[in-house]
Design a protein around this motif. Structure first.
Motif, PDB file in Angstrom:
ATOM      1  N   ARG A  83      53.094  34.132  50.959  1.00 57.52           N
ATOM      2  CA  ARG A  83      51.988  34.729  51.705  1.00 57.52           C
ATOM      3  C   ARG A  83      51.858  36.203  51.353  1.00 57.52           C
ATOM      4  N   ALA A  84      50.638  36.653  51.208  1.00 52.67           N
ATOM      5  CA  ALA A  84      50.395  38.069  50.930  1.00 52.67           C
ATOM      6  C   ALA A  84      51.002  38.913  52.042  1.00 52.67           C
ATOM      7  N   GLY A  85      51.769  39.921  51.641  1.00 54.28           N
ATOM      8  CA  GLY A  85      52.360  40.843  52.602  1.00 54.28           C
ATOM      9  C   GLY A  85      53.677  40.392  53.195  1.00 54.28           C
ATOM     10  N   GLU A  86      54.139  39.172  52.888  1.00 53.80           N
ATOM     11  CA  GLU A  86      55.388  38.666  53.461  1.00 53.80           C
ATOM     12  C   GLU A  86      56.544  38.906  52.499  1.00 53.80           C
ATOM     13  N   THR A  87      57.528  39.671  52.937  1.00 53.44           N
ATOM     14  CA  THR A  87      58.659  40.040  52.087  1.00 53.44           C
ATOM     15  C   THR A  87      59.602  38.869  51.897  1.00 53.44           C
ATOM     16  N   THR A  88      60.011  38.643  50.658  1.00 52.84           N
ATOM     17  CA  THR A  88      61.020  37.629  50.349  1.00 52.84           C
ATOM     18  C   THR A  88      62.403  38.247  50.360  1.00 52.84           C
ATOM     19  N   TYR A  89      62.573  39.283  49.561  1.00 53.87           N
ATOM     20  CA  TYR A  89      63.887  39.909  49.397  1.00 53.87           C
ATOM     21  C   TYR A  89      63.783  41.352  49.874  1.00 53.87           C
ATOM     22  N   PRO A  90      64.515  41.740  50.917  1.00 52.50           N
ATOM     23  CA  PRO A  90      64.421  43.104  51.450  1.00 52.50           C
ATOM     24  C   PRO A  90      64.621  44.157  50.367  1.00 52.50           C
ATOM     25  N   GLY A  91      63.729  45.116  50.330  1.00 51.04           N
ATOM     26  CA  GLY A  91      63.793  46.172  49.327  1.00 51.04           C
ATOM     27  C   GLY A  91      62.868  45.948  48.153  1.00 51.04           C
ATOM     28  N   LEU A  92      62.382  44.723  47.987  1.00 52.25           N
ATOM     29  CA  LEU A  92      61.422  44.430  46.920  1.00 52.25           C
ATOM     30  C   LEU A  92      60.032  44.285  47.524  1.00 52.25           C
ATOM     31  N   PRO A  93      58.993  44.634  46.766  1.00 48.46           N
ATOM     32  CA  PRO A  93      57.636  44.611  47.334  1.00 48.46           C
ATOM     33  C   PRO A  93      57.162  43.202  47.654  1.00 48.46           C
ATOM     34  N   ALA A  94      56.367  43.101  48.701  1.00 49.67           N
ATOM     35  CA  ALA A  94      55.748  41.832  49.068  1.00 49.67           C
ATOM     36  C   ALA A  94      54.584  41.547  48.126  1.00 49.67           C
ATOM     37  N   PRO A  95      54.202  40.288  47.957  1.00 45.93           N
ATOM     38  CA  PRO A  95      53.078  39.963  47.074  1.00 45.93           C
ATOM     39  C   PRO A  95      51.755  40.477  47.630  1.00 45.93           C
ATOM     40  N   GLU A  96      50.858  40.813  46.724  1.00 44.58           N
ATOM     41  CA  GLU A  96      49.512  41.258  47.092  1.00 44.58           C
ATOM     42  C   GLU A  96      48.500  40.360  46.392  1.00 44.58           C
ATOM     43  N   THR A  97      47.527  39.869  47.114  1.00 41.37           N
ATOM     44  CA  THR A  97      46.473  39.058  46.520  1.00 41.37           C
ATOM     45  C   THR A  97      45.134  39.767  46.681  1.00 41.37           C
ATOM     46  N   THR A  98      44.340  39.768  45.623  1.00 37.59           N
ATOM     47  CA  THR A  98      43.013  40.393  45.623  1.00 37.59           C
ATOM     48  C   THR A  98      42.052  39.497  44.846  1.00 37.59           C
ATOM     49  N   PRO A  99      40.780  39.528  45.172  1.00 34.09           N
ATOM     50  CA  PRO A  99      39.820  38.716  44.422  1.00 34.09           C
ATOM     51  C   PRO A  99      39.494  39.366  43.077  1.00 34.09           C
ATOM     52  N   HIS A 100      39.464  38.582  42.040  1.00 36.53           N
ATOM     53  CA  HIS A 100      38.943  39.031  40.739  1.00 36.53           C
ATOM     54  C   HIS A 100      37.463  38.702  40.646  1.00 36.53           C
TER      55      HIS A 100
END
Length: 316
Positions: free
Chosen positions: A106-123
């Motif tokens: 999910r966009a914004g949901e952290t998997t591994y603490p300290g690493l950035p969460a995924p970001e989704t944007t429309p192309h």
């Protein structure tokens, strides 16, 4: 004829559920005269099929030249490996169900603490696409920005070693339709998955999935606090017993609270054994009989990437 050896010993076993077991004058087949006490202890646990063994203490160990008796899990036990392979083969033709073992990304949901969460944007939005296609036809093309360590993901040897196989180099024989062995430690109170938890299983050629219960805190700050992990000795045992893949339902297969050392990653990936971290749903699997698949895309010079991990379980 090659000389064969057996070990005679007294033993005391403690279990992670607080039980115990003692034996006197027990004998097991061993591979050579140089077999270590730790190896003999693991063979003892395997011979009895003991689960949740936490520690094994041997006394009065004596190694004797004697023909093997076919000790379960020992060097002359060909039947167990054959049974595991046959069980995997039967699953393909029998009625089956699928078990999801991956977390949703999910966009914004952290998997591994300290690493950035995924970001989704429309192309390309659906609205914008309407001018490009025939009337009534529209598409959405989206972009995702994320680190490879997102969601449920697979570590290839390249993740740890510059000369190791990357995602494009891991063979499908280590990723697809692998016979499953589920090792359950959740609820035992033990963080560490050690040799005593593993030694009762025949794991050669299998996906060994560590069901620790760590996934219950997924996406919470507590997920990475005192998380379950695989010990160095446990990782070495898995390498020595020729596993195909190792997975865990925890934040990391190593103990991240003990500093920068990563012995489980180092040993498994050096042996070409992929690792799948952040699994979930392992409680829905039987101990044996399922098959496991977790295949990443073919990305060169890349070590880690999300997978759709799932199991196939025979029905009836």
């Amino acid at each position: 004829m090659t000389t064969q050896y057996r070990a005679s010993f007294d033993a005391t076993v403690t279990f992670s559920n607080r039980g115990g077991l003692s034996a006197e004058g027990f004998r097991v087949d061993i591979p050579s005269r140089e077999t270590s006490t730790d190896e003999i202890g693991a063979l003892f646990v395997a011979s009895l099929g003991l689960l949740m063994a936490e520690s094994v203490t041997l006394r009065n160990v004596e190694i004797v030249a004697e023909p093997h008796k076919g000790t379960r899990g020992g060097p002359s036990d060909a039947a167990a490996a054959g049974d595991a392979r046959r069980a995997g083969g039967q699953a393909a033709s029998a009625p089956k169900r699928f078990v999801e073992l991956s977390h949703v990304i999910r966009a914004g949901e952290t998997t591994y603490p300290g690493l950035p969460a995924p970001e989704t944007t429309p192309h390309l939005t659906r609205e914008a696409s309407r001018s490009l296609y025939a009337e009534g036809t529209e598409f959405a093309i989206d972009r995702i920005s994320m680190v490879g360590n997102t969601g449920t993901y697979l570590d290839s040897p390249f993740h740890r070693y510059a000369d190791g196989a990357d995602l494009a180099g891991v063979p499908l024989t280590r990723l697809v339709d692998l016979p499953v062995v589920v090792v359950r430690t959740g609820g035992s109170g033990a963080r560490a998955v050690d040799v005593g938890h593993l030694a009762a299983f025949d794991v050669s050629g299998c996906a060994v999935l560590l069901h620790t219960g760590g996934d219950r805190d997924w996406a919470q700050p507590s997920y990475a606090v005192d998380a379950p992990y695989l010990t160095e000795a446990g990782a070495r045992w898995l390498v020595e017993h020729d596993v195909a893949l190792v997975g865990i339902d925890s934040v990391n297969i190593d103990d991240t609270s003990s500093g920068g050392a990563r012995p489980a990653h180092s040993l498994l990936l050096a042996a070409g054994i992929p690792i799948v971290e952040h699994l979930t749903g392992l409680g829905d699997l039987p101990p044996h009989g399922a098959t496991f698949t977790a295949a990443p895309p073919l990305v060169e010079a890349f070590g880690t990437f999300p997978v759709r991990a799932y199991a196939t379980v025979p029905v009836g």
